[in-house]
Motif scaffolding. Structure first.
Motif, PDB file in Angstrom:
ATOM      1  N   GLU A  86       0.875  -1.169   0.000  1.00 52.26           N
ATOM      2  CA  GLU A  86       0.000   0.000   0.000  1.00 52.26           C
ATOM      3  C   GLU A  86       0.908   1.213   0.000  1.00 52.26           C
ATOM      4  OE1 GLU A  86      -1.860   3.047   0.693  1.00 52.26           O
ATOM      5  OE2 GLU A  86      -2.207   2.391   2.732  1.00 52.26           O
ATOM      6  N   ALA A  87       0.962   1.910  -1.118  1.00 53.11           N
ATOM      7  CA  ALA A  87       1.965   2.951  -1.340  1.00 53.11           C
ATOM      8  C   ALA A  87       1.719   4.210  -0.520  1.00 53.11           C
ATOM      9  CB  ALA A  87       2.017   3.298  -2.821  1.00 53.11           C
ATOM     10  N   VAL A  88       0.487   4.543  -0.233  1.00 52.99           N
ATOM     11  CA  VAL A  88       0.197   5.805   0.446  1.00 52.99           C
ATOM     12  C   VAL A  88       0.605   5.730   1.917  1.00 52.99           C
ATOM     13  CG1 VAL A  88      -1.627   7.434   1.064  1.00 52.99           C
ATOM     14  CG2 VAL A  88      -1.674   6.300  -1.158  1.00 52.99           C
ATOM     15  N   ALA A  89       0.355   4.604   2.590  1.00 50.22           N
ATOM     16  CA  ALA A  89       0.572   4.506   4.044  1.00 50.22           C
ATOM     17  C   ALA A  89       2.036   4.487   4.471  1.00 50.22           C
ATOM     18  CB  ALA A  89      -0.184   3.311   4.626  1.00 50.22           C
ATOM     19  N   PRO A  90       3.001   3.991   3.931  1.00 52.41           N
ATOM     20  CA  PRO A  90       3.325   2.765   3.204  1.00 52.41           C
ATOM     21  C   PRO A  90       3.343   1.536   4.129  1.00 52.41           C
ATOM     22  CG  PRO A  90       5.319   3.989   3.602  1.00 52.41           C
ATOM     23  CD  PRO A  90       4.172   4.803   4.166  1.00 52.41           C
ATOM     24  N   VAL A  91       2.644   0.512   3.697  1.00 47.07           N
ATOM     25  CA  VAL A  91       2.505  -0.721   4.465  1.00 47.07           C
ATOM     26  C   VAL A  91       2.635  -1.898   3.505  1.00 47.07           C
ATOM     27  CG1 VAL A  91       0.897  -2.115   5.828  1.00 47.07           C
ATOM     28  CG2 VAL A  91       0.985   0.335   6.179  1.00 47.07           C
ATOM     29  N   ASN A  92       3.319  -2.954   3.952  1.00 49.13           N
ATOM     30  CA  ASN A  92       3.374  -4.209   3.216  1.00 49.13           C
ATOM     31  C   ASN A  92       2.556  -5.247   3.965  1.00 49.13           C
ATOM     32  OD1 ASN A  92       5.060  -3.347   1.133  1.00 49.13           O
ATOM     33  ND2 ASN A  92       6.882  -3.760   2.334  1.00 49.13           N
ATOM     34  N   LEU A  93       1.536  -5.770   3.324  1.00 45.15           N
ATOM     35  CA  LEU A  93       0.696  -6.808   3.920  1.00 45.15           C
ATOM     36  C   LEU A  93       1.168  -8.151   3.378  1.00 45.15           C
ATOM     37  CD1 LEU A  93      -2.700  -4.990   3.305  1.00 45.15           C
ATOM     38  CD2 LEU A  93      -1.350  -4.999   5.411  1.00 45.15           C
ATOM     39  N   ILE A  94       1.876  -8.914   4.193  1.00 41.95           N
ATOM     40  CA  ILE A  94       2.420 -10.201   3.740  1.00 41.95           C
ATOM     41  C   ILE A  94       1.306 -11.233   3.717  1.00 41.95           C
ATOM     42  CG2 ILE A  94       4.055 -12.058   4.251  1.00 41.95           C
ATOM     43  CD1 ILE A  94       5.881  -9.926   5.457  1.00 41.95           C
TER      44      ILE A  94
END
Length: 100
Positions: A86-94
């Motif tokens: 998720e580029a805006v937050a940035p968060v990687n959801l594995i």
């Protein structure tokens, strides 16, 4: 899938012998790699239509993390871990851990 190669003799040892004991698909890839790719494809196929459902996507976030109001999701890998970035937050959801 068909097992193509099992050419290790009992007296062989060492890293090459261990690798050649691993079954291989017709493409030459190990069954571990082929199965992992199939699992990733299934996850992408199942979750793809749900990327627009913001309530569902918010449920994937870990406790304490908030989804941005206008998220931009993209599929990706970090090493061998399949994830949604998720580029805006940035968060990687594995979504699926790799074997590394």
């Amino acid at each position: 899938m068909r097992l193509v190669r099992q050419d290790v003799r009992p007296h062989q040892s060492g890293p090459k012998a261990a690798l050649s004991r691993i079954g291989r698909a017709n493409s030459g890839h190990t069954f571990t790699v082929v199965r992992y790719a199939q699992d990733c494809a299934k996850i992408i196929r199942d979750l793809g239509p749900k990327l627009d459902d913001l309530a569902y996507m918010a449920s994937l976030y870990p406790h304490g993390k908030q989804m941005s109001p206008k998220p931009k999701f993209a599929w990706g890998f970090h090493h061998l871990d399949l994830l949604i970035h998720e580029a805006v937050a940035p968060v990687n959801l594995i979504l699926k851990d790799g074997w590394n």
